[in-house]
Write a protein that holds these residues in place. Sequence first.
Motif, PDB file in Angstrom:
ATOM      1  N   GLU A   7       9.830 -17.837   6.140  1.00 10.59           N
ATOM      2  CA  GLU A   7       9.432 -17.161   4.798  1.00 10.59           C
ATOM      3  C   GLU A   7       8.271 -16.539   4.894  1.00 10.59           C
ATOM      4  O   GLU A   7       7.249 -16.773   5.580  1.00 10.59           O
ATOM      5  N   ILE A   8       8.245 -15.292   4.008  1.00 11.59           N
ATOM      6  CA  ILE A   8       7.072 -14.453   3.829  1.00 11.59           C
ATOM      7  C   ILE A   8       6.757 -14.217   2.351  1.00 11.59           C
ATOM      8  O   ILE A   8       7.532 -13.845   1.537  1.00 11.59           O
ATOM      9  N   LYS A   9       5.558 -14.916   2.211  1.00  8.50           N
ATOM     10  CA  LYS A   9       5.190 -14.698   0.412  1.00  8.50           C
ATOM     11  C   LYS A   9       4.288 -13.655   0.400  1.00  8.50           C
ATOM     12  O   LYS A   9       3.199 -13.406   0.888  1.00  8.50           O
ATOM     13  N   ILE A  10       4.848 -12.659  -0.629  1.00  8.11           N
ATOM     14  CA  ILE A  10       4.129 -11.482  -0.682  1.00  8.11           C
ATOM     15  C   ILE A  10       3.569 -11.444  -2.205  1.00  8.11           C
ATOM     16  O   ILE A  10       3.780 -11.917  -2.983  1.00  8.11           O
ATOM     17  N   SER A  11       2.237 -10.964  -2.113  1.00  7.45           N
ATOM     18  CA  SER A  11       1.358 -10.965  -3.110  1.00  7.45           C
ATOM     19  C   SER A  11       1.923 -10.163  -4.268  1.00  7.45           C
ATOM     20  O   SER A  11       2.750  -9.275  -3.857  1.00  7.45           O
ATOM     21  N   GLN A  12       1.615 -10.113  -5.367  1.00  9.50           N
ATOM     22  CA  GLN A  12       1.748  -9.569  -6.551  1.00  9.50           C
ATOM     23  C   GLN A  12       1.752  -7.748  -6.565  1.00  9.50           C
ATOM     24  O   GLN A  12       2.211  -7.142  -7.119  1.00  9.50           O
ATOM     25  N   ARG A  13       1.026  -7.486  -5.366  1.00 11.41           N
ATOM     26  CA  ARG A  13       0.956  -6.192  -4.962  1.00 11.41           C
ATOM     27  C   ARG A  13       2.015  -5.667  -4.348  1.00 11.41           C
ATOM     28  O   ARG A  13       1.632  -5.644  -3.008  1.00 11.41           O
ATOM     29  N   ILE A  14       2.926  -5.320  -4.830  1.00 12.86           N
ATOM     30  CA  ILE A  14       4.114  -4.858  -4.316  1.00 12.86           C
ATOM     31  C   ILE A  14       4.402  -3.491  -4.934  1.00 12.86           C
ATOM     32  O   ILE A  14       4.519  -3.126  -6.084  1.00 12.86           O
ATOM     33  N   PHE A  15       4.011  -2.333  -3.848  1.00  9.31           N
ATOM     34  CA  PHE A  15       4.204  -0.962  -4.386  1.00  9.31           C
ATOM     35  C   PHE A  15       4.194  -0.194  -3.282  1.00  9.31           C
ATOM     36  O   PHE A  15       4.198  -0.415  -1.987  1.00  9.31           O
ATOM     37  N   GLY A  16       4.386   1.173  -3.262  1.00 12.11           N
ATOM     38  CA  GLY A  16       3.991   2.104  -2.313  1.00 12.11           C
ATOM     39  C   GLY A  16       5.453   2.814  -1.824  1.00 12.11           C
ATOM     40  O   GLY A  16       6.497   2.300  -2.165  1.00 12.11           O
ATOM     41  N   THR A  17       5.343   3.286  -0.569  1.00 12.35           N
ATOM     42  CA  THR A  17       6.228   4.225   0.033  1.00 12.35           C
ATOM     43  C   THR A  17       7.146   2.957   0.605  1.00 12.35           C
ATOM     44  O   THR A  17       8.633   2.936   0.727  1.00 12.35           O
ATOM     45  N   SER A  18       6.469   1.897   1.306  1.00 17.78           N
ATOM     46  CA  SER A  18       7.665   0.916   1.984  1.00 17.78           C
ATOM     47  C   SER A  18       6.698  -0.364   2.389  1.00 17.78           C
ATOM     48  O   SER A  18       5.834  -0.164   3.146  1.00 17.78           O
TER      49      SER A  18
END
Length: 231
Positions: free
Chosen positions: A67-78
Amino acid sequence: MHDLIKMPFLVRDDCTDNWTWNKRDKSHEVRLYGRQGFTAHFHPNWSNGTAGVRGTRILNYGKHYWEIKISQRIFGTSMMFGIGTQRARLHVDAFVNMLGEDGQSWGLSHKGLLWHNGKWRQYTKPFKENEATTVGLLFDWNQGTLTYFKDGLSLGVAFTGLNKIEDDLYPIVCSTAAKTEMSLGLRKRSYFNLQDRCRAVILSKLRGENELDNLPLPNRVKYFLKDAMVH
């Protein structure tokens, strides 16, 4: 219809897997933080390209789930999650979908697109920006499949035929966005063999490397046990 699958049943007859991000196999725009370097921080100042990091685990046997936990900063090109060979690039001075840009890697972007060999297809809905989420990956070497999960929900088989790849395959993540983070969470795998199963039982009884060093065992056996610990 997507199914909610309980994690203990993803990899039957499994054990905890102790791999981490490889501090010697990453872009110069990736910093590793936290316990054992489980958190990959991308573009700590600003971004002018795409940065990635490879995991230490070779996947070419049995089943693996991580599992990969992604912080709330999800944005950008990819922002991407997937697997690739040692030849898959980990840095490029351009904003690209680096995982899946060629035949050396397979990836899912936060925009819901699957990439391989420079081609993409829609797989799921785009991730909500600025909302933390957890991505799970189930790699089945025997079946040659890679399946993704989002917050525990199966998204279905994404890639097939992966057991035909002769090169070693590794977990990889990458991001084009500044100051984004991905942290390793749950990691499980099937056993190699009976020897591997015995090692897992022994390690489950130990509290750390110091306790292992004090055991009256040959050095060769100690090295074998330590090889399965986080490093």
